[in-house]
Design a protein around this motif. Structure first.
Motif, PDB file in Angstrom:
ATOM      1  N   PHE A  84       0.834  -1.205   0.000  1.00 50.90           N
ATOM      2  CA  PHE A  84       0.000   0.000   0.000  1.00 50.90           C
ATOM      3  C   PHE A  84       0.870   1.256   0.000  1.00 50.90           C
ATOM      4  CE2 PHE A  84      -3.518  -2.689   1.821  1.00 50.90           C
ATOM      5  CZ  PHE A  84      -4.433  -2.429   0.824  1.00 50.90           C
ATOM      6  N   TYR A  85       1.914   1.233   0.831  1.00 48.33           N
ATOM      7  CA  TYR A  85       2.797   2.400   0.901  1.00 48.33           C
ATOM      8  C   TYR A  85       3.541   2.618  -0.417  1.00 48.33           C
ATOM      9  CZ  TYR A  85       6.717   5.404   1.939  1.00 48.33           C
ATOM     10  OH  TYR A  85       7.638   6.409   1.887  1.00 48.33           O
ATOM     11  N   THR A 126       2.824   1.675  -3.514  1.00 49.81           N
ATOM     12  CA  THR A 126       1.973   2.123  -4.621  1.00 49.81           C
ATOM     13  C   THR A 126       1.473   3.548  -4.407  1.00 49.81           C
ATOM     14  OG1 THR A 126       0.079   1.011  -3.556  1.00 49.81           O
ATOM     15  CG2 THR A 126       1.225  -0.197  -5.304  1.00 49.81           C
ATOM     16  N   SER A 181      -3.211   0.234   6.672  1.00 45.81           N
ATOM     17  CA  SER A 181      -4.414   0.338   5.855  1.00 45.81           C
ATOM     18  C   SER A 181      -5.381  -0.797   6.178  1.00 45.81           C
ATOM     19  CB  SER A 181      -4.051   0.285   4.373  1.00 45.81           C
ATOM     20  OG  SER A 181      -5.210   0.266   3.587  1.00 45.81           O
ATOM     21  N   ASP A 231      -7.843  -1.490   4.088  1.00 46.64           N
ATOM     22  CA  ASP A 231      -8.447  -1.813   2.787  1.00 46.64           C
ATOM     23  C   ASP A 231      -8.329  -3.314   2.524  1.00 46.64           C
ATOM     24  OD1 ASP A 231      -8.170  -0.279  -0.513  1.00 46.64           O
ATOM     25  OD2 ASP A 231      -9.301  -2.023   0.170  1.00 46.64           O
TER      26      ASP A 231
END
Length: 301
Positions: A229-230, A232, A292, A294
Motif C-alpha cells: 500500500f505504501y 503504490t 491500511s 483496505d
C-alpha cells in the motif's frame, strides 16, 4: 533493509593465525555442540511490569530497554525513518510493549540492525528487534520470537496498465519477471508460489526492488501487504497497482514476531505485554491507526 564490510591483513602473522584457527576449529568439531534452549515462561502470577525483576531478566543496558530495527526504517512501519518518534505501526507497538513492561519513553533506546543479520545466531546488542520479521521454524532454531503481533499477507505489485495488472491467479503471472528482497518470506513466497517461467530476481532491499520495477526491469514485486500500500501510494507516483494478495503457505497465516537472542527470558515478559495489549484492544487500535484497512484486494490462488 540491510548493509556491512570486511578487511584483511596479509603476512606471516596472518598465516600463523589461520593455522591456529584451523586447529581450534578442528578441536571444536570433536566436541558436541551446545544448543541454547528457549527460555521458560514467566513465573505464575507475574505481570509484565514485574516480570523483568521477578524473573531476573538481564537487559543489554541496565534499566533501559534497547530495541533494534533496520536503517532505513520503512513506512508504514516507521514514519520519517525515525523509530524514536513513536509514529508508524512498529514504533508504536514497541513503545506500547515498553510501557507495559514499565519503561517510560525516555528509557527506551534504539539501535540499528540489518534485517538479515538480526536472525543470525549469537549474542545480540539489543533486547529485542522489531522489523517485520516473520516467525519461521528455520529462524527459530537460532533466535527466539515473541508471540505474533501482526498477521501479514503477501502482495504482488505491478505496473498500472501492464498485461499483469489484471492477474487474478498465479498462473496469470507465468511469464512475469518477479522480484523480492533477499532473506524475506516475500522472496520465499515468490519462489514457492508464483510459478513464473523466469527466475525470481533478488534485491538487497525493498527500495532497490521498487526502483527495478519502476525502471521496467521487473514485471512484479512481492512484499507484505501494508508495504505494498505504501509503495503504490507514495513511491510509484500512481504508476503501481496491487494485482493481488495471498498467504505465504496454504491454510496458514504469516506472523511477525519480535526477535530475541536465543534463551533470553525477556521473551516471556514481552508475551505477557502483548497479551495485555491484545486483551484491552490497544494493539488493534494501533493497527487501525497506522496500517491500511483496505481489504478490497483480490486474493491470488
Amino acid at each position: 533493509m540491510s548493509r556491512w564490510s570486511t578487511s584483511r591483513r596479509p603476512g606471516v602473522l596472518a598465516k600463523v593465525v589461520a593455522v591456529a584457527t584451523a586447529s581450534l576449529l578442528a578441536l571444536g568439531a570433536c566436541a558436541p555442540a551446545k544448543k541454547k534452549a528457549t527460555a521458560p515462561p514467566p513465573s505464575k502470577g507475574t505481570t509484565p511490569a514485574s516480570c523483568i525483576s521477578k524473573d531476573k531478566v538481564h537487559l543489554t543496558k541496565a534499566a533501559v530497554l534497547t530495541v533494534a530495527t533496520d536503517a532505513p526504517a520503512f513506512e508504514p512501519w516507521f514514519k520519517k525513518n525515525d523509530p524514536t518518534n513513536g509514529k508508524g505501526f512498529e514504533s508504536a507497538v514497541a513503545y506500547a510493549v515498553a510501557n507495559e513492561l514499565g519503561f517510560v519513553r525516555s528509557k527506551v533506546t534504539w539501535v540499528k540492525e540489518s534485517f538479515n543479520n538480526s536472525y543470525a545466531p549469537g549474542p545480540k546488542n539489543f533486547d529485542f528487534d522489531i522489523n517485520q520479521i516473520s516467525i519461521t521454524p528455520k529462524r527459530a532454531e537460532k533466535v527466539d520470537f515473541s508471540d505474533g503481533y501482526y498477521s501479514a499477507a503477501q502482495a504482488v505489485i505491478v505496473i498500472k496498465g501492464s498485461k499483469y495488472a489484471s492477474a487474478r491467479s498465479f498462473a496469470d503471472l507465468k511469464g512475469a519477471t518477479v522480484g523480492a528482497q533477499v532473506g524475506t518470506t516475500s522472496l520465499a513466497a515468490a519462489q514457492d508460489q508464483i510459478k513464473s517461467d523466469q527466475q525470481v530476481q533478488i534485491y538487497d532491499d525493498t527500495s532497490a526492488a521498487t526502483q527495478a520495477l519502476k525502471n521496467g526491469q521487473l514485471d512484479a514485486l512481492v512484499v507484505d501487504l501494508p508495504t505494498a500500500f505504501y509503495i503504490t501510494a507514495a513511491e510509484m507516483g500512481g504508476k503501481g497497482v496491487i494485482a493481488g494478495q495471498f498467504q505465504p503457505t496454504s491454510g496458514q497465516t504469516e506472523q511477525f514476531g519480535m526477535l530475541f537472542e536465543k534463551g533470553n527470558p525477556l521473551v516471556g515478559c514481552v508475551n505477557l505485554a502483548l497479551a495485555d495489549l491484545k486483551k484491552n484492544g490497544a494493539l488493534h487500535q494501533i493497527q487501525q491507526k497506522w496500517l491500511s484497512s483496505d481489504v478490497n484486494i483480490p486474493v491470488l490462488h
